[in-house]
Write an enzyme that holds these catalytic residues in place. Structure first.
Site, short mmCIF file in Angstrom:
data_model
loop_
_atom_site.label_atom_id
_atom_site.label_comp_id
_atom_site.label_asym_id
_atom_site.label_seq_id
_atom_site.Cartn_x
_atom_site.Cartn_y
_atom_site.Cartn_z
N LYS A 22 4.82 11.57 -1.84
CA LYS A 22 4.93 10.77 -3.07
C LYS A 22 3.56 10.49 -3.66
O LYS A 22 3.34 10.64 -4.86
CB LYS A 22 5.64 9.44 -2.77
CG LYS A 22 5.52 8.44 -3.90
CD LYS A 22 6.07 7.08 -3.54
CE LYS A 22 5.14 6.18 -2.78
NZ LYS A 22 4.26 5.30 -3.58
N ASN A 23 2.62 10.07 -2.82
CA ASN A 23 1.32 9.66 -3.36
C ASN A 23 0.42 10.84 -3.71
O ASN A 23 -0.69 10.64 -4.21
CB ASN A 23 0.62 8.70 -2.39
CG ASN A 23 1.31 7.34 -2.39
OD1 ASN A 23 2.14 7.06 -3.26
ND2 ASN A 23 0.99 6.52 -1.40
N CYS A 117 1.77 -7.51 -7.15
CA CYS A 117 3.05 -7.01 -6.65
C CYS A 117 3.30 -7.60 -5.27
O CYS A 117 2.54 -8.45 -4.80
CB CYS A 117 3.06 -5.49 -6.63
SG CYS A 117 2.02 -4.81 -5.36
N ARG A 122 -3.75 -6.62 -6.33
CA ARG A 122 -3.98 -5.24 -6.75
C ARG A 122 -4.56 -5.08 -8.16
O ARG A 122 -3.91 -4.50 -9.04
CB ARG A 122 -2.70 -4.42 -6.58
CG ARG A 122 -2.19 -4.46 -5.15
CD ARG A 122 -1.00 -3.59 -4.93
NE ARG A 122 -1.31 -2.18 -4.91
CZ ARG A 122 -0.40 -1.22 -4.82
NH1 ARG A 122 0.87 -1.53 -4.78
NH2 ARG A 122 -0.76 0.04 -4.79
N ASP A 305 -0.03 1.94 4.81
CA ASP A 305 1.37 2.29 4.50
C ASP A 305 2.22 2.52 5.75
O ASP A 305 3.43 2.74 5.65
CB ASP A 305 1.43 3.53 3.59
CG ASP A 305 0.89 3.24 2.20
OD1 ASP A 305 0.78 2.05 1.84
OD2 ASP A 305 0.56 4.20 1.48
N ARG A 397 12.32 4.57 -3.62
CA ARG A 397 11.11 4.85 -4.41
C ARG A 397 10.27 5.91 -3.74
O ARG A 397 9.60 6.70 -4.42
CB ARG A 397 10.25 3.58 -4.54
CG ARG A 397 10.85 2.55 -5.44
CD ARG A 397 9.88 1.45 -5.68
NE ARG A 397 8.64 1.99 -6.21
CZ ARG A 397 7.57 1.29 -6.52
NH1 ARG A 397 7.59 -0.01 -6.35
NH2 ARG A 397 6.49 1.86 -7.00
N1 EPU Z 1 -8.72 -2.76 -5.54
C1 EPU Z 1 -9.48 -3.59 -6.34
N2 EPU Z 1 -9.77 -3.17 -7.61
C2 EPU Z 1 -9.37 -1.98 -8.11
C3 EPU Z 1 -8.61 -1.12 -7.27
C4 EPU Z 1 -8.30 -1.54 -5.99
O1 EPU Z 1 -9.85 -4.68 -5.93
O2 EPU Z 1 -9.67 -1.66 -9.26
C5 EPU Z 1 -8.38 -3.19 -4.16
C6 EPU Z 1 -6.88 -3.32 -3.96
O3 EPU Z 1 -6.41 -4.58 -4.41
C7 EPU Z 1 -6.73 -3.12 -2.48
C8 EPU Z 1 -7.81 -2.08 -2.18
O4 EPU Z 1 -8.73 -2.16 -3.26
O5 EPU Z 1 -7.02 -4.31 -1.81
C9 EPU Z 1 -7.33 -0.65 -2.04
O6 EPU Z 1 -6.46 -0.33 -3.12
P1 EPU Z 1 -6.30 1.14 -3.71
O7 EPU Z 1 -6.78 1.13 -5.12
O8 EPU Z 1 -6.89 2.14 -2.79
O9 EPU Z 1 -4.71 1.28 -3.72
P2 EPU Z 1 -3.86 2.05 -4.80
O10 EPU Z 1 -4.62 3.22 -5.29
O11 EPU Z 1 -3.33 1.09 -5.80
C10 EPU Z 1 -2.71 3.71 -3.14
C11 EPU Z 1 -1.31 4.07 -2.76
C12 EPU Z 1 -0.69 2.91 -1.97
C13 EPU Z 1 -1.55 2.68 -0.73
C14 EPU Z 1 -3.00 2.40 -1.13
C15 EPU Z 1 -3.94 2.26 0.04
C16 EPU Z 1 -0.63 5.56 -4.53
C17 EPU Z 1 0.21 5.81 -5.72
N3 EPU Z 1 -0.54 4.35 -3.96
O12 EPU Z 1 -2.63 2.53 -3.95
O13 EPU Z 1 0.60 3.32 -1.58
O14 EPU Z 1 -1.06 1.60 0.01
O15 EPU Z 1 -3.48 3.48 -1.97
O16 EPU Z 1 -3.91 3.39 0.83
O17 EPU Z 1 -1.35 6.43 -4.09
C18 EPU Z 1 2.87 3.02 -0.95
O18 EPU Z 1 3.00 4.25 -1.02
O19 EPU Z 1 3.74 2.27 -0.44
C19 EPU Z 1 1.64 2.41 -1.47
C20 EPU Z 1 1.55 1.11 -1.75
#
Ligand code: EPU
Length: 417
Positions: A22-23, A117, A122, A305, A397
């Site tokens: 998915k990701n 969320c 996030r 995850d 999802r």
């Molecule tokens: N963060 C910030 N600012 C930003 C971006 C992130 O503070 O601008 C923080 C987040 O709040 C979090 C940390 O940095 O504490 C890491 O977040 P990241 O941006 O890496 O997460 P994401 O890109 O929103 C993806 C996956 C998630 C997975 C995380 C961590 C996708 C579509 N989603 O989310 O997947 O948990 O990386 O590995 O790739 C899931 O599949 O259930 C899922 C939540």
């Protein structure tokens, strides 16, 4: 709303096949915005988030997506609206992945700011700050990220902390920027490497994906491509733990064990016996599970995850396990539900102490997010009696027909409409 009913106590046995990630497919779909030509994605999972991303792309001018099993064909001949509206973004945060490609293709984007969320606040500040460094003018107005930048210009950007979708957004934006972009302290997840591979097939010039520094040399235009999405390492890890908690005998096929190195090492250390083959992990029944502390970390560490599923497994270990969630600030929502099944877990901020072994009993529980619902299924497989998980749409999802897959290895599980 569908529910999932599990009756616990059966040992799983047989073969489980992993679907596409998915990701990995979500950013790959967003990449289709970068070119008027078709992008064909093989091994794309049939999950709800993919359907949502198709709707997001169609709002922007994508032709109706063509699907034939796991083959998904997307084409966006022209961007007719550079907006990702609130009603779609609120159902799937990954919609923010259109920001980078829209800016690159048409120099403008209006993307609803995702709110908090179930697993934390996030924010997307790191995406916004980095895109500004490429020359985009970005304001947040009325709940929308409003971005403009007729032609982005390469820059040296060091991320303050690692972000998966932030790295993906920047990589996509930089593909068509003027000159060279150097991205430092980037996320190193396999999904990022997979996206870089697709973008390279589309004509982008990218080096270093998978390491902590990515270099992108901008090109004038990208073209269509065909790509096979990597297997879902989180689905694979969920299956391995589902097998382990039932002391089952299951071969998980079509996975990439090298993407699961930290997971396999942790599971071995708590007594899960496994044999790794070419694209397979064979879980074998063995003695009781031992306790083991866990810290979630960015790749190559243990993924957040899979934390919830590990926590379910730890309830059956012969002692106490300390689990530290270091990525998200609120990712223990499943614990309240597990307690209703008899689990003994203490939480203090980012830490959870799981007291094992505790016999679980079936109960009515509610899924709060995708991985929390996977945790409840894993727990339900060993709980005595019937567990009914409400809000099954969370699991849909990101898992493709999970109840059908688990039925094939002997689980007593069904969907209730
Ligand atoms: N963060 C910030 N600012 C930003 C971006 C992130 O503070 O601008 C923080 C987040 O709040 C979090 C940390 O940095 O504490 C890491 O977040 P990241 O941006 O890496 O997460 P994401 O890109 O929103 C993806 C996956 C998630 C997975 C995380 C961590 C996708 C579509 N989603 O989310 O997947 O948990 O990386 O590995 O790739 C899931 O599949 O259930 C899922 C939540």
């Amino acid at each position: 709303m569908d529910k999932i009913r599990v009756r616990g106590g059966r040992r799983l046995s047989g073969v489980l096949q992993v679907s596409g990630a998915k990701n990995a497919v979500l950013p790959a779909m967003a990449a289709a915005l970068l070119t008027p030509e078709p992008v064909i994605l093989e091994n794309s999972p049939q999950v709800r988030d993919v359907a949502t991303m198709i709707r997001v792309l169609q709002r922007m001018g994508a032709a109706p997506a063509r699907r034939d099993g796991a083959r998904l064909e997307l084409s966006v001949p022209a961007i007719t609206s550079a907006e990702a509206p609130y009603d779609l973004v609120k159902t799937m945060r990954a919609s923010v992945l259109v920001l980078g490609p829209l800016l690159a293709r048409c120099g403008a984007a209006r993307v609803s700011l995702p709110g908090g969320c179930a697993i934390g606040e996030r924010p997307v500040n790191l995406h916004i700050e980095a895109l500004r460094r490429l020359g985009a003018r970005i304001e947040v107005e009325h709940g929308y990220i409003v971005a403009e930048g007729p032609r982005l210009t390469g820059a040296e950007i060091a991320f303050e902390s690692k972000t998966v979708t932030g790295t993906e957004n920047l990589m996509m934006a930089a593909t068509r920027a003027r000159g060279r972009t150097v991205l430092r302290n980037v996320a190193q997840e396999p999904e990022i490497e997979d996206l870089a591979e697709l973008l390279t097939k589309m004509g982008a010039r990218i080096e270093g994906a998978g390491s902590d520094t990515i270099v992108v040399d901008g090109v004038e235009a990208l073209h269509g491509a065909e790509h096979t999405v990597i297997p879902d390492r989180i689905e694979a890890g969920t299956f391995i733990m589902a097998a382990a908690i039932t002391r089952g005998d299951v071969r998980v096929e079509r996975c990439r064990p090298e993407h699961l190195a930290a997971v396999l090492e942790k599971l071995r250390s708590v007594g899960v016996r496994m044999e790794v083959g070419q694209g397979t992990v064979q879980v074998m029944p063995d003695g009781p599970l031992s306790p083991g502390n866990l810290v979630t970390l960015p790749f190559p560490g243990f993924p957040t995850d899979l934390q919830a599923q590990y926590l379910a497994m730890a309830t059956q270990a012969q002692g106490n396990s300390l689990i530290t969630e270091s990525i998200f600030e609120n990712r223990f929502m499943h614990v309240g539900e597990l307690r209703r099944m008899g689990a003994r877990v203490d939480i203090d901020g980012h830490f959870a102490v799981v007291h094992g072994p505790t016999p679980l009993t079936g109960a009515q529980v509610m899924a709060t997010d995708l991985r929390a619902s996977a945790c409840l299924i894993v727990a339900g497989l060993v709980a005595e009696g019937e567990t009914v998980i409400d809000r099954a749409y969370h699991i849909d999802r990101g898992y493709e027909r999970i109840e059908e897959k688990l039925q094939k290895v002997g689980a007593d599980i069904e969907r209730i409409h």
